[in-house]
Design a protein around this motif. Structure first.
Motif, PDB file in Angstrom:
ATOM      1  N   SER A 318      85.755  37.978 -37.617  1.00 32.41           N
ATOM      2  CA  SER A 318      86.009  37.452 -38.950  1.00 32.41           C
ATOM      3  C   SER A 318      87.496  37.516 -39.229  1.00 32.41           C
ATOM      4  N   GLY A 319      87.995  36.482 -39.886  1.00 31.59           N
ATOM      5  CA  GLY A 319      89.397  36.427 -40.251  1.00 31.59           C
ATOM      6  C   GLY A 319      89.518  35.982 -41.695  1.00 31.59           C
ATOM      7  N   TYR A 320      90.744  35.831 -42.161  1.00 32.55           N
ATOM      8  CA  TYR A 320      90.953  35.374 -43.536  1.00 32.55           C
ATOM      9  C   TYR A 320      91.778  34.104 -43.547  1.00 32.55           C
ATOM     10  N   ALA A 321      91.351  33.146 -44.373  1.00 38.21           N
ATOM     11  CA  ALA A 321      91.994  31.838 -44.428  1.00 38.21           C
ATOM     12  C   ALA A 321      92.321  31.478 -45.866  1.00 38.21           C
ATOM     13  N   VAL A 322      93.298  30.586 -46.032  1.00 38.96           N
ATOM     14  CA  VAL A 322      93.673  30.086 -47.355  1.00 38.96           C
ATOM     15  C   VAL A 322      93.132  28.665 -47.480  1.00 38.96           C
ATOM     16  N   THR A 323      92.495  28.366 -48.601  1.00 39.24           N
ATOM     17  CA  THR A 323      91.938  27.025 -48.756  1.00 39.24           C
ATOM     18  C   THR A 323      93.027  26.035 -49.155  1.00 39.24           C
ATOM     19  N   LYS A 324      92.761  24.779 -48.845  1.00 40.18           N
ATOM     20  CA  LYS A 324      93.807  23.770 -48.937  1.00 40.18           C
ATOM     21  C   LYS A 324      94.300  23.512 -50.360  1.00 40.18           C
ATOM     22  N   ARG A 325      93.362  23.462 -51.316  1.00 41.20           N
ATOM     23  CA  ARG A 325      93.790  23.120 -52.671  1.00 41.20           C
ATOM     24  C   ARG A 325      94.152  24.356 -53.490  1.00 41.20           C
ATOM     25  N   CYS A 326      94.367  25.464 -52.811  1.00 43.33           N
ATOM     26  CA  CYS A 326      94.735  26.715 -53.473  1.00 43.33           C
ATOM     27  C   CYS A 326      96.015  26.516 -54.287  1.00 43.33           C
ATOM     28  N   ARG A 327      96.019  27.029 -55.544  1.00 44.27           N
ATOM     29  CA  ARG A 327      97.179  26.788 -56.410  1.00 44.27           C
ATOM     30  C   ARG A 327      98.294  27.811 -56.198  1.00 44.27           C
ATOM     31  N   HIS A 328      97.956  28.912 -55.521  1.00 41.08           N
ATOM     32  CA  HIS A 328      98.984  29.932 -55.285  1.00 41.08           C
ATOM     33  C   HIS A 328      99.014  30.283 -53.806  1.00 41.08           C
ATOM     34  N   PRO A 329      99.387  29.352 -52.954  1.00 38.47           N
ATOM     35  CA  PRO A 329      99.298  29.599 -51.505  1.00 38.47           C
ATOM     36  C   PRO A 329     100.122  30.799 -51.053  1.00 38.47           C
ATOM     37  N   ARG A 330     101.273  30.976 -51.645  1.00 34.28           N
ATOM     38  CA  ARG A 330     102.155  32.086 -51.262  1.00 34.28           C
ATOM     39  C   ARG A 330     101.452  33.429 -51.484  1.00 34.28           C
ATOM     40  N   GLU A 331     100.864  33.583 -52.673  1.00 42.28           N
ATOM     41  CA  GLU A 331     100.174  34.826 -53.007  1.00 42.28           C
ATOM     42  C   GLU A 331      98.929  34.986 -52.128  1.00 42.28           C
ATOM     43  N   ALA A 332      98.247  33.863 -51.897  1.00 44.55           N
ATOM     44  CA  ALA A 332      97.047  33.906 -51.056  1.00 44.55           C
ATOM     45  C   ALA A 332      97.416  34.370 -49.647  1.00 44.55           C
ATOM     46  N   TRP A 333      98.508  33.860 -49.146  1.00 42.98           N
ATOM     47  CA  TRP A 333      98.997  34.264 -47.819  1.00 42.98           C
ATOM     48  C   TRP A 333      99.273  35.757 -47.772  1.00 42.98           C
ATOM     49  N   GLN A 334      99.843  36.290 -48.863  1.00 45.42           N
ATOM     50  CA  GLN A 334     100.093  37.737 -48.921  1.00 45.42           C
ATOM     51  C   GLN A 334      98.783  38.511 -48.787  1.00 45.42           C
ATOM     52  N   TYR A 335      97.753  37.993 -49.470  1.00 43.11           N
ATOM     53  CA  TYR A 335      96.470  38.690 -49.421  1.00 43.11           C
ATOM     54  C   TYR A 335      95.875  38.630 -48.011  1.00 43.11           C
ATOM     55  N   VAL A 336      96.010  37.469 -47.361  1.00 42.21           N
ATOM     56  CA  VAL A 336      95.511  37.316 -45.994  1.00 42.21           C
ATOM     57  C   VAL A 336      96.192  38.331 -45.078  1.00 42.21           C
ATOM     58  N   GLN A 337      97.505  38.452 -45.223  1.00 41.75           N
ATOM     59  CA  GLN A 337      98.254  39.417 -44.407  1.00 41.75           C
ATOM     60  C   GLN A 337      97.797  40.843 -44.664  1.00 41.75           C
ATOM     61  N   PHE A 338      97.543  41.121 -45.957  1.00 40.55           N
ATOM     62  CA  PHE A 338      97.098  42.458 -46.341  1.00 40.55           C
ATOM     63  C   PHE A 338      95.747  42.786 -45.692  1.00 40.55           C
ATOM     64  N   MET A 339      94.824  41.803 -45.745  1.00 38.73           N
ATOM     65  CA  MET A 339      93.483  42.053 -45.223  1.00 38.73           C
ATOM     66  C   MET A 339      93.493  42.213 -43.706  1.00 38.73           C
ATOM     67  N   SER A 340      94.437  41.560 -43.049  1.00 41.12           N
ATOM     68  CA  SER A 340      94.505  41.687 -41.601  1.00 41.12           C
ATOM     69  C   SER A 340      95.541  42.733 -41.184  1.00 41.12           C
ATOM     70  N   GLY A 341      96.124  43.374 -42.178  1.00 38.42           N
ATOM     71  CA  GLY A 341      97.190  44.337 -41.908  1.00 38.42           C
ATOM     72  C   GLY A 341      96.700  45.753 -41.676  1.00 38.42           C
ATOM     73  N   PRO A 342      97.634  46.667 -41.392  1.00 37.00           N
ATOM     74  CA  PRO A 342      97.278  48.018 -40.942  1.00 37.00           C
ATOM     75  C   PRO A 342      96.426  48.820 -41.919  1.00 37.00           C
ATOM     76  N   PHE A 343      96.751  48.767 -43.238  1.00 35.18           N
ATOM     77  CA  PHE A 343      95.989  49.618 -44.163  1.00 35.18           C
ATOM     78  C   PHE A 343      94.504  49.279 -44.125  1.00 35.18           C
ATOM     79  N   VAL A 344      94.203  47.992 -44.359  1.00 30.49           N
ATOM     80  CA  VAL A 344      92.794  47.581 -44.413  1.00 30.49           C
ATOM     81  C   VAL A 344      92.140  47.745 -43.047  1.00 30.49           C
ATOM     82  N   GLN A 345      92.851  47.375 -41.988  1.00 30.60           N
ATOM     83  CA  GLN A 345      92.257  47.425 -40.655  1.00 30.60           C
ATOM     84  C   GLN A 345      91.926  48.857 -40.234  1.00 30.60           C
ATOM     85  N   ARG A 346      92.800  49.807 -40.568  1.00 27.67           N
ATOM     86  CA  ARG A 346      92.519  51.203 -40.216  1.00 27.67           C
ATOM     87  C   ARG A 346      91.304  51.704 -40.969  1.00 27.67           C
TER      88      ARG A 346
END
Lengths: 431, 295
Positions: A318-346
């Protein structure tokens, strides 16, 4: 008088309706705050460990990103998840960020619903080499990437050490073969004296295509041609048919494995009860085994799947994706990074559901349990599921499931069932 | 008069709006959908006119589903009604403890059908299930080996057997209400004329219950043709589509394959089927009721 009454009633009605329609204002966010809608499956679970994990993740996000509020929607059941998301896209109520299941990734990617993350990755200089390449490639198309991988599992073979000991059999070793596996199954199938019905079986043959597809691959066969456009020439090829025969003969001819449907297995789990000595499953299986009162985790062994022509397993991710018509892509990208990042993954790795797609974090867990090394060492044999590439793969799996039913309980020959399946899959893929 | 009807409309407006938006509109929209090739995510949704309906005529899998539904309904409805009538006659006796039994028989109706389906999946498990265990306890070893839900022959009877139990409660209550409506004087008169217990049931109870029976027949038939939850939970239409009933088939068409147009066309065919069957039932029963001049 009458008139006024009528107006009063109308007014009351209008008030009632408008109250119902008003947008929820609970937890009014402060000015400048962005709200992201996030959807995933498996959801608000009754499992306290999962609930603790979810609240720890939410708290950490709030601490590090106070101005991005998350509205999470947990959809129970991965089967309903895809249909629920698709309807949301049609209705225009899709989330900003969604959890992407490798098994259905193609549905979302091929229908152009997701944002290519590569511009963000270049901009933020994210090192993609930190991920296992075969896991990362699930959401890759040419030079585009549609999701950051979070966690995954290769399918592995679980065995009950006590039953092996009782049969005076050595434990299976990585790199073992189909012949070794079948010989073990025969030795581990035990019927009481004078009874034709075994009380213990070598293997649990789960009639569930995501679990048995690997037998076909290991024999050099497949269910679809390499381009994913056809089934004829793949599912009815000699190597596929040979693999299907091997698998089904465990049930029909050798009688070393009871065949259970997926729904039945949910309730029975003959591996936990010691009725079956071996089963094939993913890392998530450990969660249930750990909690089980019927089997001790020390008695459980894990080994790579037996090989034939090739040593291969399937990986579910499972991974995390940003949907195309998202109004805040930058913030969404941050969340994707967070979910796949060290804190959540550990944190998530502690739950035992899967392995982190981040190689370093995954390797740090090597010593966490005696079973972990087998998983990590088998990642390199992992192949992505067809659902990551072929949009209509859910239909292919339905037909494949029926084919196996026809063989296992319908008494149909493998050859006939496989050819019939090819005839039905091809038009579905051509749609 | 006029004014009064106006305020009446205001009072029913909320449920009227609900009916329009959530029932009538979807019914109409589904018909529109059935004229298109309407795949959820595909931007192209071409108009195909009667194309979906024509394709259905040659769709063996759809007719297999219709056949399964007819099988399910033809067996589960009469059997279920018979059992419900028998149980109602028993618990209608003025004996101590009947209210306990009434409650027990009604319990499945207030339980979640998902939970019920899961429990019955366990009951039907091969070797370890209660059913298999009972059969082997009385020495029927062949029966004990049957994998009820995975057997092409037994999966449907297994679902039907369960449905008789789950559907028992509401039918029983309706029959009890029907029984309570039969005037005692009829039985007394019959007894005076020398009618025995069976004759009283045959010539008084059964004819007087005809309106109730008819109501149960129509509603049970409709819900039998629409059965979904146990199939979804217990067999997923398997093995090899032997329990792929039309309700489940349409669900798969819509929510697994995402062919909404085709699924809508199938729904309309199902609707027509139910309509025809219900009208037939009306005709037959009306003539029977005229025989007994119960109109």
């Amino acid at each position: 008088m009458q008139m006024r009454r009528r107006i009063e009633i109308l007014l009351a009605l209008v008030l009632l309706i408008s109250a119902g329609c008003r947008a929820p204002e609970a937890g009014q966010p402060q000015a400048g705050t962005v709200t992201l809608h996030v959807a995933d499956w498996g959801g608000a679970s009754s499992d306290p460990a999962m609930a603790r994990f979810q609240s720890a993740v939410a708290a950490e996000w709030k601490r590090t990103h106070p101005r991005i509020a998350i509205e999470a929607e947990h959809v129970p059941g991965s089967g309903e998840y895809v249909s629920k998301m698709l309807t949301a896209f049609v209705a225009g109520t899709q989330p900003d960020v969604l959890a992407l299941d490798a098994s259905s990734a193609a549905v979302f990617i091929d229908n152009d619903t997701l944002l290519n993350l590569m511009p963000f990755i270049h901009e933020d200089k994210v090192d993609l080499a930190q991920y296992y390449p075969n896991v990362l490639s699930i959401a890759q198309r040419d030079d585009r990437l549609y999701a950051l991988p979070a966690d995954f599992t290769p399918m592995m073979l679980y065995y009950n050490k006590r039953l092996f000991d009782a049969a005076r059999l050595p434990y299976p070793k990585d790199g073992w073969t189909w012949d070794d596996f079948r010989a073990d199954c025969l030795r581990l199938t035990i019927a009481p004296l004078g009874s034709p019905h075994p009380t213990q079986y070598g293997f649990q043959a789960l009639n569930w295509m995501p679990g048995w597809i690997t037998w076909i691959w290991q024999n050099g066969g497949d269910v679809l041609t390499p381009d994913g456009n056809r089934s004829t020439g793949a599912i009815d090829s000699p190597s596929t048919i040979e693999a299907l025969e091997f698998f089904s003969n465990l049930v029909i001819v050798d009688r070393v494995a009871p065949s259970l449907s997926a729904t039945q297995a949910e309730g029975a789990d003959p591996f936990q009860s010691g009725q079956c000595a071996m089963q094939i499953s993913g890392h998530w299986n450990l969660v249930g085994l750990k909690a089980s009162e019927r089997i001790r985790l020390e008695d459980v062994g894990v080994v790579g799947l037996p090989r034939r022509r090739e040593r291969v397993t399937v990986i579910y991710e499972s991974g995390y994706a940003v949907t195309k018509r998202c109004r805040h892509p930058r913030e969404a990208w941050q969340y994707v990074q967070f979910m796949s990042g060290p804190f959540v993954q550990r944190k998530k790795a502690e739950l035992g559901i899967g392995i982190s797609a981040n190689r370093e974090i995954a390797e740090q867990r090597r010593g966490s349990s005696p079973l972990e090394p087998a998983f990590l060492d088998n990642v390199k044999y992992g192949r992505m599921p067809w659902g990551a590439r072929v949009e209509a793969y859910a239909q292919v799996e339905d037909v494949g499931q029926e084919m196996m039913d026809a063989i296992l309980v319908g008494g149909e020959s493998v050859d006939h069932a496989a050819h019939a399946a090819a005839q039905r899959i091809d038009p579905e893929l051509a749609r | 008069m006029k004014r009064r009807s106006w305020s009446g409309i205001v009072f029913v407006a909320p449920s009227l709006v609900h009916l329009l938006v959530f029932v009538l509109f979807p019914i109409g929209f589904a018909f529109v959908l059935s004229l298109y090739r309407w795949d959820v995510l595909k931007p192209r949704k071409p108009f195909v006119g009667s194309g979906n309906y024509e394709a259905l005529l040659h769709d063996g899998l759809f007719w297999n589903a219709i056949k399964n539904s007819v099988y399910y309904a033809l067996v589960s409805v009469p059997l279920g009604m018979l059992v419900a009538l028998a149980v109602a006659l028993l618990v209608y006796q003025r004996l101590r403890g009947t209210s306990v039994f009434r409650t027990l028989y009604y319990l499945p109706a207030v339980s979640s059908s998902v939970a019920i389906s899961m429990v019955w999946t366990f009951l039907y498990l091969p070797e370890k299930g209660l059913l298999a265990w009972s059969f082997s306890a009385i020495g029927w070893n062949t029966a004990a080996q049957i994998d009820w839900l995975q057997s092409p022959v037994w999966a449907m009877p297994a679902l039907i057997f369960m449905s008789i139990w789950t559907g028992l409660g509401p039918r029983m209550v309706l029959y009890i209400a029907g029984l309570a409506g039969i005037p005692e004087s009829l039985y007394e008169a019959a007894s005076v004329d020398g009618a025995g217990a069976w004759a009283r049931v045959r010539f008084i109870t059964l004819p007087m219950l005809l309106p109730t029976t008819f109501f149960i027949l129509v509603t049970s038939s409709i819900s039998a043709v629409q059965v979904f939850t146990p199939v979804y939970m217990m067999t997923r239409g398997g093995p090899v589509r032997h329990t792929d009933v039309v309700g489940y088939h349409i669900y798969n068409q819509a929510w697994r394959q995402f062919h909404m147009g085709m699924a809508s066309a199938q729904s309309y065919v199902l609707f027509l089927l139910i309509l025809v069957v219900t009208l037939l039932q009306f005709r037959i029963v009306r003539s029977r009721m005229e025989d007994y001049s119960l109109q």
